[in-house]
Design a protein around this motif. Sequence first.
Motif: not given
Length: 112
Positions: A42-48, A72-94
């Motif tokens: 959860y949190g700020k997620i960047q797609l890479v 905004s406020f992605p602070n629960q499990c499974g809530q994603w805010q898509i960002v382009t910089s300063f992510p909590n986690t970087k995700i790749q869709i496969v």
Amino acid sequence: MKTKLGIILVCNCLFSLFINRGVGATETINTADCSFNGHLLYGKIQLVDSFPDLTVQVVSSFPDLKVQLVESFPNQCGQWQIVTSFPNTKIQIVESFPDVKIQYVDSFPGLP
């Protein structure tokens, strides 16, 4: 002859053990803090496209995690805010061999 067969059997067992460990068969989602291998789900997620923290496959049934996209406020499990910089986690869709399978939902995100 029995000695060679025994050695081949032992080598085959060891090989299959290392293959299963390499694939990550024992890795699961930590339900206590909603993370996978220390990376928050959860949190700020960047797609890479390369060098992700986690690989994700989008499915329509039997997900490991239900994801709700929020502005905004992605602070629960499974809530994603898509960002382009300063992510909590970087995700790749496969399409295959993901770390985590997700399903997009409009409400009730989190672990099924």
